[in-house]
Write a protein that holds these residues in place. Sequence first.
Motif, PDB file in Angstrom:
ATOM      1  N   GLY A 238       0.840  -1.191   0.000  1.00 29.95           N
ATOM      2  CA  GLY A 238       0.000   0.000   0.000  1.00 29.95           C
ATOM      3  C   GLY A 238       0.878   1.244   0.000  1.00 29.95           C
ATOM      4  O   GLY A 238       2.089   1.159   0.197  1.00 29.95           O
ATOM      5  N   LEU A 239       0.267   2.388  -0.221  1.00 25.28           N
ATOM      6  CA  LEU A 239       1.036   3.632  -0.308  1.00 25.28           C
ATOM      7  C   LEU A 239       0.290   4.757   0.386  1.00 25.28           C
ATOM      8  O   LEU A 239      -0.919   4.915   0.212  1.00 25.28           O
ATOM      9  N   VAL A 240       1.044   5.521   1.177  1.00 21.27           N
ATOM     10  CA  VAL A 240       0.538   6.768   1.747  1.00 21.27           C
ATOM     11  C   VAL A 240       1.423   7.887   1.231  1.00 21.27           C
ATOM     12  O   VAL A 240       2.629   7.914   1.500  1.00 21.27           O
ATOM     13  N   SER A 241       0.849   8.774   0.444  1.00 24.22           N
ATOM     14  CA  SER A 241       1.584   9.872  -0.186  1.00 24.22           C
ATOM     15  C   SER A 241       1.264  11.152   0.579  1.00 24.22           C
ATOM     16  O   SER A 241       0.139  11.667   0.518  1.00 24.22           O
ATOM     17  N   ILE A 242       2.262  11.660   1.305  1.00 25.46           N
ATOM     18  CA  ILE A 242       2.036  12.789   2.208  1.00 25.46           C
ATOM     19  C   ILE A 242       2.570  14.071   1.569  1.00 25.46           C
ATOM     20  O   ILE A 242       3.781  14.281   1.461  1.00 25.46           O
TER      21      ILE A 242
END
Length: 405
Positions: free
Chosen positions: A277-281
Amino acid sequence: MKRKLQLLKPIGKLLVLLLLIAITFTYAMFQGGFVSWFLFYSFLPFALYSLLVFMYPLSDFYVERRFQSVEYKAGDELKVTLTLRRKVPFPLFYMVLEDVVTESLFQQSSFQKAKSMIYPGFRKEVKLSYYIDELPRGEHIYSAVRLKTGDFFGVFEKDVVIECKDQLLVYPSFTEVQYRPLENRYDQGMTSSNVKIQKDTTMATGVRSYQPGDRFSWIHWKSFARTNELMTKEFEERQSHDVLIVLDREYSSSFEPMVTFTASVIRSIIKKGAQVGLVSIGKEHQSFPIRGGEEQQGQLFHHLAKVQPDSQFELGKILQGEGLNYSQSASVFFVTASVSKKLIMSVNNYTKRNGSVVIFLVKSKGESYTSEEKALKSYAASRGIWLKVCYDGDFSSVFSEVKRA
């Protein structure tokens, strides 16, 4: 006022041209002789051609744009073919053609505009190709094609903008990374595991004596009825290779290598059969749930193609204010270009939740590894956190090196 002047300007030029024709004709009539009439007849074809150019509509052209391929990644060569078609084969001495596209396309190119001069003549169809030698990552918008032509004297210059919209999405480049789920390690008395053990409660492999803390639903009632002793089901243990990647989008000269590294890791994890998964901040946070398969890779790559370094705050500050929603069995990879004590303290909260954490500090080629960063690496290790420095162009062995750490 300016618009009125622009409309009156070609009319004024037309009147000047007609005046010149009248002057040369009057001179030939009154002066007579070979020289005066030769001057008139020599000037007349050019003057008539200028009048025809003035009347010829450039909107007669139809433009078609084609790309050599459907998908591109950063660093690829782009070939664009423009086809111009028209109904009336009017002889045009020259034409300047410019492909109108966002300037971001030419960040790494040797020229700054897709502009060229062609000589259509009487042709009804003209083809022109140009190349961009090294494509930059991102979304590039083609909006129109600008055409410009004129007569021999430059009296009349005409231009038109023909709408021709296309969108070119350039995916991030990637390198082959040998991803390996990390085993348990011991570092300065702390234990950290990047492979989480979970019990598969759908498959019982045996029974054992009941121990305090066992779930009520795990009791094997048939054994209890037979022996009058509490027995607990034993389940198959399986390893979870789920990974959550957190991408720091604070502005940095190493942002493009960070995107390349993230894309490489995502591709390697999915290729290995694991889920990611990816969290792009950044200015706007975007989260992608942990999944596997080519569809997930395509979705993450599509986001990475458009992502920009637009975060206004440090990653450590953002993590202190917001939490990451993810499965505790998943490993968490932080990808950043700068590390601080505040970031390590924020990341330490996730290790307390039994989440295995690695901070990847991505640097450009030739960028130095400071003594302060070395001290922060030791500080992170004392809290059971891996901090791995990765250099652009040397991502292939990053997991094997972390595994040996």
